[in-house]
Design an enzyme around this catalytic site. Structure first.
Site, short mmCIF file in Angstrom:
data_model
loop_
_atom_site.label_atom_id
_atom_site.label_comp_id
_atom_site.label_asym_id
_atom_site.label_seq_id
_atom_site.Cartn_x
_atom_site.Cartn_y
_atom_site.Cartn_z
N SER A 1 4.60 -1.94 -18.64
CA SER A 1 5.95 -2.16 -18.12
C SER A 1 6.57 -3.34 -18.85
O SER A 1 5.87 -4.26 -19.28
CB SER A 1 5.85 -2.46 -16.63
N SER A 2 7.89 -3.34 -18.90
CA SER A 2 8.57 -4.43 -19.61
C SER A 2 8.42 -5.77 -18.88
O SER A 2 8.74 -6.81 -19.45
CB SER A 2 10.06 -4.10 -19.79
N CYS A 3 7.89 -5.77 -17.65
CA CYS A 3 7.70 -7.05 -16.96
C CYS A 3 6.50 -7.83 -17.49
O CYS A 3 6.23 -8.93 -17.02
CB CYS A 3 7.59 -6.86 -15.45
N TYR B 1 1.28 -8.02 -11.01
CA TYR B 1 1.34 -6.71 -11.69
C TYR B 1 1.37 -6.90 -13.20
O TYR B 1 0.68 -6.19 -13.95
CB TYR B 1 2.60 -6.00 -11.20
N LYS C 1 -1.15 -5.51 -16.19
CA LYS C 1 -0.69 -4.67 -17.31
C LYS C 1 -0.98 -5.33 -18.65
O LYS C 1 -1.29 -4.64 -19.63
CB LYS C 1 0.79 -4.35 -17.15
N HIS D 1 12.13 1.17 -6.62
CA HIS D 1 12.92 0.41 -7.58
C HIS D 1 14.41 0.57 -7.27
O HIS D 1 14.80 1.38 -6.43
CB HIS D 1 12.63 0.91 -9.00
O1 GFB Z 1 14.12 -2.22 -9.68
P1 GFB Z 1 13.75 -3.48 -8.99
O2 GFB Z 1 13.16 -3.37 -7.64
O3 GFB Z 1 12.71 -4.30 -9.85
O4 GFB Z 1 15.04 -4.42 -8.87
P2 GFB Z 1 12.69 -5.29 -11.12
C1 GFB Z 1 15.90 -4.65 -9.93
C2 GFB Z 1 17.09 -5.46 -9.46
O5 GFB Z 1 17.90 -4.67 -8.59
C3 GFB Z 1 16.75 -6.73 -8.68
C4 GFB Z 1 18.21 -5.40 -7.42
O6 GFB Z 1 17.64 -7.77 -9.06
C5 GFB Z 1 17.00 -6.32 -7.24
O7 GFB Z 1 17.30 -7.40 -6.38
N1 GFB Z 1 18.49 -4.49 -6.31
C6 GFB Z 1 19.70 -4.31 -5.74
C7 GFB Z 1 17.61 -3.70 -5.65
N2 GFB Z 1 19.61 -3.46 -4.71
C8 GFB Z 1 18.32 -3.07 -4.63
C9 GFB Z 1 17.63 -2.16 -3.76
O8 GFB Z 1 18.17 -1.58 -2.84
N3 GFB Z 1 16.30 -1.99 -4.02
C10 GFB Z 1 15.65 -2.62 -5.05
N4 GFB Z 1 14.35 -2.36 -5.24
N5 GFB Z 1 16.29 -3.50 -5.86
C11 GFB Z 1 10.26 -4.45 -11.09
C12 GFB Z 1 8.94 -5.17 -11.10
O9 GFB Z 1 11.14 -5.46 -11.30
O10 GFB Z 1 10.45 -3.52 -12.13
C13 GFB Z 1 7.83 -4.35 -11.53
O11 GFB Z 1 8.75 -5.78 -9.84
C14 GFB Z 1 8.13 -3.41 -12.66
O12 GFB Z 1 6.78 -5.21 -11.89
C15 GFB Z 1 9.43 -2.69 -12.47
O13 GFB Z 1 8.16 -4.08 -13.89
C16 GFB Z 1 9.82 -1.84 -13.65
O14 GFB Z 1 13.31 -4.66 -12.33
O15 GFB Z 1 13.21 -6.63 -10.76
#
Ligand code: GFB
Length: 322
Positions: free
Chosen positions: A112-114, A141, A145, A184
């Site tokens: 993952s890009s993280c 995580y 990875k 996500h």
């Molecule tokens: O996709 P996401 O959960 O993960 O959140 P990351 C991306 C951004 O979207 C964050 C915002 O800034 C969240 O606060 N966001 C806005 C939301 N509304 C929502 C919502 O309703 N749900 C969620 N989930 N987010 C993950 C990593 O990071 O990405 C993992 O935790 C992994 O390790 C994955 O790499 C691809 O992009 O921040």
């Protein structure tokens, strides 16, 4: 260096019921690979080392696509770091070591890009790995990875295996997880927009400030990139897989509302974390070899929305993918 893949190769897709694994199975079928091997979680627990060893000793696998993982969005990562680090480390060490012992020559590991530092120059090149601190919401995580890709590098160096690591950006597509606590952002907002429109709501809540920037890749493009790597004789290394463009979470929310037909107002919940400010991948390593993503974001979101409606709609509380 082996070049083209043998069409008769026995290919184990680990995690075939997940979003990535199921896309790989669809792509392999479309490309005419008849010998795809899968196991459900009930049939083979990949965190069970003895069971994984027995599987590889008896199955004569030629190629492994290691898409099995504990995955989730920002909230799941931040609240359950032990599960994310333990399960991913266990799956990686068990599968990669058992594959090596069973003389599996080729393996693709999905990360993952993280894995890249929180404050990274943009776009992120593969060389920026381990140059500074990780983003704290998903460091457990990310460490798992990073360990997975280092396992591949180490086994190649010491044992002459041909294990390759692909680092996709944020993914979306069929078989995604729509549970609002663990999903996500893209599937979460698709579900929220769908339900807000259905219920005639005035507002839709977006977590965080809306300013973080993310890049989104349709999972069918990741499956295409995987086949490209296998069929072009790539035998080692780390490759970013993305589209090379990003947008803010606010822009993503606006795009999703347009696709789902929700015309109300966006409300930003500042009590939720933003996470990494930006993670745009430099995708030139694969592009120089001739591979590029083909599914545009709006087109991909529209197709994913159709898939979501077909598989979930009609009930107030949709049945959710685990
Ligand atoms: O996709 P996401 O959960 O993960 O959140 P990351 C991306 C951004 O979207 C964050 C915002 O800034 C969240 O606060 N966001 C806005 C939301 N509304 C929502 C919502 O309703 N749900 C969620 N989930 N987010 C993950 C990593 O990071 O990405 C993992 O935790 C992994 O390790 C994955 O790499 C691809 O992009 O921040």
């Amino acid at each position: 260096m082996n070049s083209a893949m043998n069409r008769q190769a026995r290919i184990f897709v680990a995690g075939h019921r997940g979003m990535v694994g199921s896309a790989l199975v669809r792509r392999l079928a479309a490309e005419g690979y008849p010998n795809v091997v899968t196991r459900t979680h009930a049939e083979l627990d990949l965190t069970d080392q003895a069971a994984v060893n027995r599987f590889f000793e008896s199955e004569r696998i030629d190629v492994v696509l290691l898409a099995a993982a504990r995955v989730g969005g920002i909230f799941a990562n931040a609240s359950r770091p032990a599960e994310f680090i333990y399960e991913n480390l266990a799956i990686e060490t068990n599968v990669i070591h058992a594959a090596y012992r069973a003389k599996v020559e080729r393996l693709v590991f999905f990360g993952s890009s993280c894995i890249y530092p929180k404050q990274c120059p943009q776009p992120i090149r593969e060389e920026y790995l381990l140059t500074s601190e990780l983003e704290p919401t998903n460091d457990a995580y990310a460490i798992a990875k990073i360990a997975g890709l280092k396992l591949c590098e180490a086994y190649n160096r010491e044992y002459g295996t041909q294990y390759v690591s692909l680092m996709p950006t944020n993914l979306y597509g069929p078989n995604d997880n729509y549970d609002l606590n663990s999903s996500h952002v893209l599937p979460a907002l698709l579900r929220k927009a769908h339900e807000a429109r259905r219920d005639g709501a005035a507002t839709l809540t977006v977590w965080g400030s809306g300013t973080p920037r993310r890049e989104f890749l349709h999972v069918d493009d990741l499956a295409a990139a995987t086949l490209f790597v296998l069929e072009h004789g790539v035998t080692e290394g780390l490759f970013n897989v993305g589209v090379g463009e990003d947008l803010s979470i606010r822009e993503l929310a606006e795009c999703i509302c347009k696709v789902a037909g929700f015309e109300g107002e966006l409300v930003f919940d500042a009590s939720k974390p933003d996470g990494t400010p930006r993670k745009l991948l430099d995708v030139s390593r694969l592009a120089q070899m001739g591979w590029r993503a083909t599914i545009g974001l709006e087109e991909g979101i529209a197709a994913t929305y159709q898939d979501f409606v077909a598989s979930h709609s009609g009930s107030a509380a949709p049945a959710l993918h685990a």
